[in-house]
Structures are given as C-alpha cells and as structure tokens.
Write a protein that holds these residues in place. Structure first.
Motif, PDB file in Angstrom:
ATOM      1  N   PRO A  98       0.847  -1.188   0.000  1.00 49.07           N
ATOM      2  CA  PRO A  98       0.000   0.000   0.000  1.00 49.07           C
ATOM      3  C   PRO A  98       0.888   1.246   0.000  1.00 49.07           C
ATOM      4  CG  PRO A  98      -0.682  -1.534   1.730  1.00 49.07           C
ATOM      5  CD  PRO A  98       0.600  -2.061   1.165  1.00 49.07           C
ATOM      6  N   GLY A  99       0.469   2.265  -0.707  1.00 51.85           N
ATOM      7  CA  GLY A  99       1.260   3.485  -0.760  1.00 51.85           C
ATOM      8  C   GLY A  99       2.090   3.571  -2.029  1.00 51.85           C
ATOM      9  N   ARG A 100       2.319   2.413  -2.699  1.00 49.99           N
ATOM     10  CA  ARG A 100       3.003   2.454  -3.992  1.00 49.99           C
ATOM     11  C   ARG A 100       2.053   3.050  -5.018  1.00 49.99           C
ATOM     12  NH1 ARG A 100       7.052   3.534  -3.553  1.00 49.99           N
ATOM     13  NH2 ARG A 100       7.322   3.269  -5.780  1.00 49.99           N
ATOM     14  N   PRO A 101       2.576   3.626  -6.087  1.00 51.31           N
ATOM     15  CA  PRO A 101       1.673   4.052  -7.154  1.00 51.31           C
ATOM     16  C   PRO A 101       0.828   2.860  -7.593  1.00 51.31           C
ATOM     17  CG  PRO A 101       3.923   4.778  -7.590  1.00 51.31           C
ATOM     18  CD  PRO A 101       3.977   3.861  -6.408  1.00 51.31           C
ATOM     19  N   PRO A 102      -0.483   2.978  -7.558  1.00 47.30           N
ATOM     20  CA  PRO A 102      -1.312   1.832  -7.899  1.00 47.30           C
ATOM     21  C   PRO A 102      -1.119   1.423  -9.348  1.00 47.30           C
ATOM     22  CG  PRO A 102      -2.647   3.811  -7.732  1.00 47.30           C
ATOM     23  CD  PRO A 102      -1.267   4.188  -7.296  1.00 47.30           C
ATOM     24  N   ALA A 103      -1.208   0.131  -9.625  1.00 43.42           N
ATOM     25  CA  ALA A 103      -1.178  -0.328 -11.008  1.00 43.42           C
ATOM     26  C   ALA A 103      -2.266   0.430 -11.745  1.00 43.42           C
ATOM     27  CB  ALA A 103      -1.411  -1.826 -11.056  1.00 43.42           C
ATOM     28  N   GLY A 104      -1.927   1.004 -12.886  1.00 42.73           N
ATOM     29  CA  GLY A 104      -2.920   1.756 -13.639  1.00 42.73           C
ATOM     30  C   GLY A 104      -2.693   3.259 -13.550  1.00 42.73           C
ATOM     31  N   ASP A 105      -1.805   3.700 -12.640  1.00 39.50           N
ATOM     32  CA  ASP A 105      -1.474   5.116 -12.567  1.00 39.50           C
ATOM     33  C   ASP A 105      -0.460   5.422 -13.667  1.00 39.50           C
ATOM     34  OD1 ASP A 105      -0.663   7.652 -12.062  1.00 39.50           O
ATOM     35  OD2 ASP A 105       0.320   7.220 -10.154  1.00 39.50           O
ATOM     36  N   ASP A 106      -0.978   5.758 -14.857  1.00 34.76           N
ATOM     37  CA  ASP A 106      -0.130   5.902 -16.045  1.00 34.76           C
ATOM     38  C   ASP A 106       0.319   7.335 -16.269  1.00 34.76           C
ATOM     39  OD1 ASP A 106      -0.945   3.336 -16.311  1.00 34.76           O
ATOM     40  OD2 ASP A 106      -1.196   3.420 -18.476  1.00 34.76           O
ATOM     41  N   ALA A 183       8.474   2.162 -10.594  1.00 37.66           N
ATOM     42  CA  ALA A 183       7.249   1.598 -10.017  1.00 37.66           C
ATOM     43  C   ALA A 183       6.047   1.888 -10.916  1.00 37.66           C
ATOM     44  CB  ALA A 183       7.022   2.178  -8.626  1.00 37.66           C
ATOM     45  N   ARG A 184       5.977   3.107 -11.443  1.00 35.47           N
ATOM     46  CA  ARG A 184       4.836   3.483 -12.284  1.00 35.47           C
ATOM     47  C   ARG A 184       4.862   2.711 -13.607  1.00 35.47           C
ATOM     48  NH1 ARG A 184       4.804   8.173 -10.684  1.00 35.47           N
ATOM     49  NH2 ARG A 184       6.318   9.080 -12.007  1.00 35.47           N
ATOM     50  N   LEU A 185       6.058   2.567 -14.197  1.00 37.16           N
ATOM     51  CA  LEU A 185       6.156   1.852 -15.478  1.00 37.16           C
ATOM     52  C   LEU A 185       5.836   0.370 -15.317  1.00 37.16           C
ATOM     53  CD1 LEU A 185       9.365   3.600 -16.814  1.00 37.16           C
ATOM     54  CD2 LEU A 185       7.122   3.642 -17.919  1.00 37.16           C
ATOM     55  N   VAL A 186       6.399  -0.258 -14.275  1.00 34.37           N
ATOM     56  CA  VAL A 186       6.102  -1.681 -14.048  1.00 34.37           C
ATOM     57  C   VAL A 186       4.605  -1.842 -13.751  1.00 34.37           C
ATOM     58  CG1 VAL A 186       6.532  -3.676 -12.552  1.00 34.37           C
ATOM     59  CG2 VAL A 186       8.451  -2.259 -13.327  1.00 34.37           C
TER      60      VAL A 186
END
Ligand SMILES: CC(C)(COP(=O)(O)OP(=O)(O)OC[C@H]1O[C@@H](n2cnc3c(N)ncnc32)[C@H](O)[C@@H]1OP(=O)(O)O)[C@@H](O)C(=O)NCCC(=O)NCCS
Length: 234
Positions: A98-106, A183-186
């Motif tokens: 939690p707290g990481r850029p969520p998957a989908g935050d492009d 993190a955002r790209l992955v």
C-alpha cells in the motif's frame, strides 16, 4: 489464470520462440534462437541424446555465443563457458505494498515507438538493466517517461510463454531515480498484461538487491533461482 507451477516458466525462451515469437525465430531441428538484433537467447528441446546441441551449433555457426538465458540443460563439454550469473525468476502474485503508485497510474507514461530506439539504447547503455538490442522493442510494448522531452525511464515486455509476459529492460537514468518512475512503469505494464488475461513475470540478477526489493514491493514473489549462462559453440 495460469499458476506459478506452469512448466512454461521453466523454458520461457523455448515456449516464446515456438509460439508468440515464432515470427522472430530461427530454427533447426531441436534448436531455436531469435533473429539477429532482436535477442541472442537460444533454446534446445529436452532430448537425452544431445542432438539438439548439434542442431544449435549448426544454427549459430562455429565459435558463436550461445546465450542459454535460464535454460537448465547443460551443453556438451566442448562448449566453452563464457558467462554465468546467478539470478532469480519472479512472478506477479497480485497486490503490492500500500502506498506504492497503484497499477494503472499511467500519468506521464508514454508508449515508445521505433523512433525512440536510439534513446532506449542510450538509456540501457547508461543504466545496464540487462540485455536489450536494436530490435528488442518489437517483442512487445515498451513504455517510457520523458522529462522535458528526454527519455529518463523505461520498461517493456519481452518473453511471451503461453499465458505469461515477461517485464524487462526496467531502468531509470541516475538523475531521475527515487521518483517512482520504475514503479509506475512496471505498474502500467502489469495492468496491461493482466487486462489481456496473462500474468507478469520477470528475471533479475541476484546481486541487484535494490531491484529485487522494488519488485517485491510491487507484488512479485520469487519462483525459482536461475543461472544466466552463455557458452561458445565449438
Ligand atoms: C532499479 C531502478 C530501475 C529503480 O528505478 P527508480 O525509478 O529509481 O525506482 P522507483 O523510484 O520507482 O523506486 C521504487 C522504490 O525502490 C527503491 N529503490 C530504487 N532503486 C533502489 C536501489 N538501487 N536500492 C534500494 N532501493 C531502491 C526506491 O527507494 C523506492 O522505494 P520507496 O518507495 O520505498 O522509497 C533503477 O535503480 C535502475 O535503473 N537501476 C539500474 C538498472 C537495473 O538494475 N534495472 C533492473 C533490472 S532487473
């Protein structure tokens, strides 16, 4: 969805070359490799008499590099070892800290086309994320982040065994690190892969503890140790 027990993950190069990447394959008997400039990875079919190694030697020619990636099979004794690097295979198991850029935050993430290849090669040369060649981009979708027009981070899709997509070439320019670009790209790639019903996996060097920690935070778990191995054909 495929499970982590899937044997396709034990030979991801062979499965990719026989299936999704067949158009990039050069084959001879029980051996296969990628077209020059796409990738150097090779695969051999499991056969007890070693005929596939003879096929691979003929396919590559004498004195050539046989990049066996994480293939567990051992070539004949007259194949000279060139490199041997401990790594691990990780599979995406969902979630993420939690707290990481969520998957989908492009936000700020762009698709990298053929015209971006020179910049991609330059970023790889500066950061060393692992093998990336002039035509590797054609194997899947490659995403990047630009800062005032300059490519500062990228990641993309490489091997495609059935049901799986490998995330690869994850790198951020030194001056742009720690801003969540990787993190955002992955995360963006995970979202795309999962949306088409596949599951992400990746390979990382054991020595790259920073990257392993990053992937664990993003929801990847270790599946098996791998040894990246290369040999010189007789
Ligand atoms: C690994 C790499 C891609 C991370 O890029 P980045 O854009 O800085 O990563 P992020 O900003 O998304 O970082 C995410 C998290 O990982 C941490 N992290 C990143 N690099 C790290 C490192 N080398 N050591 C320890 N932690 C690291 C960050 O601190 C951050 O954690 P936090 O959110 O708890 O602060 C970058 O260091 C790099 O390009 N390395 C060289 C190439 C490489 O090894 N690629 C991986 C190949 S498998």
């Amino acid at each position: 969805m495929v499970t982590r027990d899937d044997p396709a993950l034990d030979d991801p190069v062979g499965w990719s070359l026989r299936g999704h990447h067949a158009r990039f394959a050069r084959r001879l008997g029980g051996a296969a490799t990628y077209l020059p400039g796409v990738a150097t990875f090779c695969a051999v079919t499991a056969d007890p008499d070693g005929a596939a190694w003879t096929d691979l030697a003929r396919l590559l020619g004498p004195g050539a590099l046989a990049d066996m990636f994480g293939c567990p099979a051992t070539p004949p004794a007259d194949w000279e070892p060139v490199f041997d690097l401990a790594g691990r295979q990780m599979v995406w198991s969902g979630g993420g800290r939690p707290g990481r850029p969520p998957a989908g935050d492009d936000a700020g993430v762009v698709e990298l086309g053929a015209d971006s290849v020179p910049e991609m090669l330059a970023l790889v040369a500066r950061t060393g994320p692992g093998p990336f060649w002039p035509r590797t981009r054609e194997l899947g979708t490659y995403l990047g982040v630009r800062d005032h027009g300059t490519l500062v981070a990228m990641a993309g899709e490489r091997l495609r065994p059935p049901g799986w997509t490998e995330i690869s070439a994850v790198c951020t320019a030194p001056e742009a690190r720690g801003r969540g670009h990787a993190a955002r790209l992955v995360g963006a790639l995970v979202t795309r892969i999962v949306a088409r019903g596949e599951r992400p996996f990746l390979h990382v060097s054991e020595a790259n503890t920073g990257a392993v920690a990053l992937y664990e935070r993003l929801g990847f778990t270790s599946r098996r140790p791998v040894t990246f191995r290369g040999f010189r054909t007789p």
